[in-house]
Motif scaffolding. Structure first.
Motif, PDB file in Angstrom:
ATOM      1  N   ALA A   5       0.820  -1.214   0.000  1.00 38.65           N
ATOM      2  CA  ALA A   5       0.000   0.000   0.000  1.00 38.65           C
ATOM      3  C   ALA A   5       0.853   1.264   0.000  1.00 38.65           C
ATOM      4  N   SER A   6       2.103   1.130   0.417  1.00 36.30           N
ATOM      5  CA  SER A   6       2.999   2.294   0.461  1.00 36.30           C
ATOM      6  C   SER A   6       3.538   2.665  -0.925  1.00 36.30           C
ATOM      7  N   GLN A   7       3.294   1.802  -1.911  1.00 36.52           N
ATOM      8  CA  GLN A   7       3.767   2.073  -3.270  1.00 36.52           C
ATOM      9  C   GLN A   7       2.796   3.000  -3.987  1.00 36.52           C
ATOM     10  N   ASP A   8       3.327   3.907  -4.779  1.00 33.94           N
ATOM     11  CA  ASP A   8       2.494   4.902  -5.449  1.00 33.94           C
ATOM     12  C   ASP A   8       1.497   4.304  -6.442  1.00 33.94           C
ATOM     13  N   ASP A   9       1.857   3.158  -7.040  1.00 34.66           N
ATOM     14  CA  ASP A   9       1.010   2.606  -8.106  1.00 34.66           C
ATOM     15  C   ASP A   9       0.302   1.326  -7.698  1.00 34.66           C
ATOM     16  N   ILE A  10       0.247   1.053  -6.393  1.00 30.97           N
ATOM     17  CA  ILE A  10      -0.418  -0.159  -5.902  1.00 30.97           C
ATOM     18  C   ILE A  10      -1.441   0.216  -4.843  1.00 30.97           C
ATOM     19  N   THR A  11      -2.619  -0.388  -4.931  1.00 28.89           N
ATOM     20  CA  THR A  11      -3.618  -0.214  -3.886  1.00 28.89           C
ATOM     21  C   THR A  11      -4.082  -1.588  -3.429  1.00 28.89           C
ATOM     22  N   VAL A  12      -4.179  -1.783  -2.134  1.00 31.10           N
ATOM     23  CA  VAL A  12      -4.618  -3.065  -1.572  1.00 31.10           C
ATOM     24  C   VAL A  12      -6.142  -3.030  -1.438  1.00 31.10           C
ATOM     25  N   VAL A  13      -6.818  -3.914  -2.169  1.00 33.05           N
ATOM     26  CA  VAL A  13      -8.283  -3.891  -2.205  1.00 33.05           C
ATOM     27  C   VAL A  13      -8.908  -4.935  -1.287  1.00 33.05           C
ATOM     28  N   GLY A  14      -8.076  -5.731  -0.623  1.00 32.72           N
ATOM     29  CA  GLY A  14      -8.643  -6.729   0.278  1.00 32.72           C
ATOM     30  C   GLY A  14      -7.596  -7.593   0.930  1.00 32.72           C
ATOM     31  N   GLU A  15      -7.927  -8.131   2.092  1.00 35.07           N
ATOM     32  CA  GLU A  15      -7.078  -9.084   2.806  1.00 35.07           C
ATOM     33  C   GLU A  15      -7.946 -10.244   3.239  1.00 35.07           C
ATOM     34  N   ALA A  16      -7.448 -11.467   3.046  1.00 33.32           N
ATOM     35  CA  ALA A  16      -8.212 -12.658   3.421  1.00 33.32           C
ATOM     36  C   ALA A  16      -7.337 -13.607   4.224  1.00 33.32           C
ATOM     37  N   GLY A  17      -7.964 -14.280   5.181  1.00 29.13           N
ATOM     38  CA  GLY A  17      -7.224 -15.204   6.037  1.00 29.13           C
ATOM     39  C   GLY A  17      -7.337 -16.654   5.629  1.00 29.13           C
ATOM     40  N   ASP A  18      -8.162 -16.943   4.619  1.00 29.25           N
ATOM     41  CA  ASP A  18      -8.275 -18.316   4.126  1.00 29.25           C
ATOM     42  C   ASP A  18      -8.795 -18.293   2.697  1.00 29.25           C
ATOM     43  N   GLY A  19      -8.809 -19.482   2.074  1.00 29.45           N
ATOM     44  CA  GLY A  19      -9.177 -19.564   0.674  1.00 29.45           C
ATOM     45  C   GLY A  19     -10.602 -19.164   0.374  1.00 29.45           C
ATOM     46  N   ARG A  20     -11.530 -19.579   1.213  1.00 30.35           N
ATOM     47  CA  ARG A  20     -12.938 -19.257   0.953  1.00 30.35           C
ATOM     48  C   ARG A  20     -13.174 -17.750   0.988  1.00 30.35           C
ATOM     49  N   GLU A  21     -12.582 -17.105   1.988  1.00 27.29           N
ATOM     50  CA  GLU A  21     -12.725 -15.658   2.088  1.00 27.29           C
ATOM     51  C   GLU A  21     -12.090 -14.980   0.884  1.00 27.29           C
ATOM     52  N   ALA A  22     -10.969 -15.547   0.414  1.00 26.27           N
ATOM     53  CA  ALA A  22     -10.277 -14.980  -0.742  1.00 26.27           C
ATOM     54  C   ALA A  22     -11.162 -15.003  -1.981  1.00 26.27           C
ATOM     55  N   VAL A  23     -11.860 -16.115  -2.193  1.00 30.32           N
ATOM     56  CA  VAL A  23     -12.742 -16.218  -3.358  1.00 30.32           C
ATOM     57  C   VAL A  23     -13.864 -15.194  -3.273  1.00 30.32           C
ATOM     58  N   ARG A  24     -14.449 -15.039  -2.080  1.00 36.84           N
ATOM     59  CA  ARG A  24     -15.534 -14.064  -1.911  1.00 36.84           C
ATOM     60  C   ARG A  24     -15.042 -12.644  -2.181  1.00 36.84           C
ATOM     61  N   LEU A  25     -13.882 -12.308  -1.623  1.00 36.53           N
ATOM     62  CA  LEU A  25     -13.354 -10.958  -1.800  1.00 36.53           C
ATOM     63  C   LEU A  25     -12.951 -10.694  -3.249  1.00 36.53           C
ATOM     64  N   ALA A  26     -12.403 -11.706  -3.899  1.00 34.83           N
ATOM     65  CA  ALA A  26     -11.985 -11.541  -5.296  1.00 34.83           C
ATOM     66  C   ALA A  26     -13.187 -11.291  -6.192  1.00 34.83           C
ATOM     67  N   GLU A  27     -14.299 -11.930  -5.871  1.00 32.49           N
ATOM     68  CA  GLU A  27     -15.507 -11.745  -6.674  1.00 32.49           C
ATOM     69  C   GLU A  27     -16.028 -10.324  -6.549  1.00 32.49           C
ATOM     70  N   ARG A  28     -15.849  -9.732  -5.364  1.00 28.70           N
ATOM     71  CA  ARG A  28     -16.327  -8.356  -5.147  1.00 28.70           C
ATOM     72  C   ARG A  28     -15.293  -7.313  -5.572  1.00 28.70           C
ATOM     73  N   GLY A  29     -14.051  -7.533  -5.182  1.00 22.14           N
ATOM     74  CA  GLY A  29     -13.024  -6.499  -5.363  1.00 22.14           C
ATOM     75  C   GLY A  29     -12.319  -6.501  -6.695  1.00 22.14           C
ATOM     76  N   ARG A  30     -12.396  -7.616  -7.457  1.00 21.67           N
ATOM     77  CA  ARG A  30     -11.758  -7.705  -8.765  1.00 21.67           C
ATOM     78  C   ARG A  30     -10.300  -7.237  -8.745  1.00 21.67           C
TER      79      ARG A  30
END
Length: 224
Positions: free
Chosen positions: A22-47
């Motif tokens: 997030a400290s990089q000028d050209d990168i933004t963090v759109v989500g953090e997940a603690g497991d695979g299922r949460e990752a899939v849900r967040l990826a579907e929303r956050g793209r």
């Protein structure tokens, strides 16, 4: 801006990666997940453009999460960078086989992590040729019989087949252009056609296919 999602079951590791990126000028963090299922849900929303994915997690591991994320509608341009403790690991091989664009060791430096995100975000693969060869040797030597080449390989022209071999050798477009004495634009055209004909997402999958189909023999130099 490169949209990045961090997936790791260790809160401290996840937070550290997120703060760094997030400290990089050209990168933004759109989500953090603690497991695979949460990752899939967040990826579907956050793209996200890039998913930094831990492999070994309780519940749904990073391999299955990678498979499901890349299968989401509209996820054709999502890139997954897997994190691992060991550079030769069956989990790494499986992650690449389901579509990950490369892998990074968890003890990588901050600079290496940032560089890795940029590399996979632009569609390149993060695969050291010597490590890739070692992975392929380790997990294809157990398979019986001769490799089966997909029928689509027969649709490649001689030059496109040559480009595939050079990609498997870890050469960049610029290096392939020098080897073949053509322009880099011409190489990009050949690479695009190879990917289209073989149904490949990126260079990582091209490397895997080249080894697994016998186009490149493990233990031999693909770059010749």
């Amino acid at each position: 801006m490169i949209k990045v999602m961090i997936v790791d079951d260790q809160t401290i590791v996840r937070a550290g990666f997120a703060a760094l990126l997030a400290s990089q000028d050209d990168i933004t963090v759109v989500g953090e997940a603690g497991d695979g299922r949460e990752a899939v849900r967040l990826a579907e929303r956050g793209r996200p453009d890039v998913v930094v994915m831990d492999i070994r997690m309780p519940g749904m591991d990073g391999i299955e999460a990678t498979r499901r994320i890349l299968a989401l509608p509209g996820a054709e341009n999502v890139r997954v960078l897997v994190l691992t403790t060991f550079d030769v690991d069956e989990y790494v091989y499986e992650a690449l086989a389901v579509g990950a664009s490369g892998f990074l060791l968890k003890d990588a430096t901050a600079e290496e992590l940032v560089a890795a995100v940029h590399i996979v975000a632009r569609g390149d693969s993060l695969l050291a040729p010597q490590v890739t060869g070692r992975l392929i040797r380790e997990f294809t030597k157990q398979r019986r019989g001769r490799p089966q080449a997909p029928s689509e390989l027969s649709t490649l022209t001689a030059r496109e087949s040559e480009v595939l071999v050079l990609i498997a050798g870890g050469l960049s477009n610029g290096e392939i252009a020098q080897r073949l004495v053509v322009s880099e634009h011409t190489v990009k055209t050949h690479v695009a056609r190879v990917f289209t004909k073989l149904g490949l997402r990126d260079r990582a999958q091209a490397v895997m296919l080249a080894y697994e189909s016998g186009v490149v023999v493990p233990g031999e130099s693909a770059a010749g």
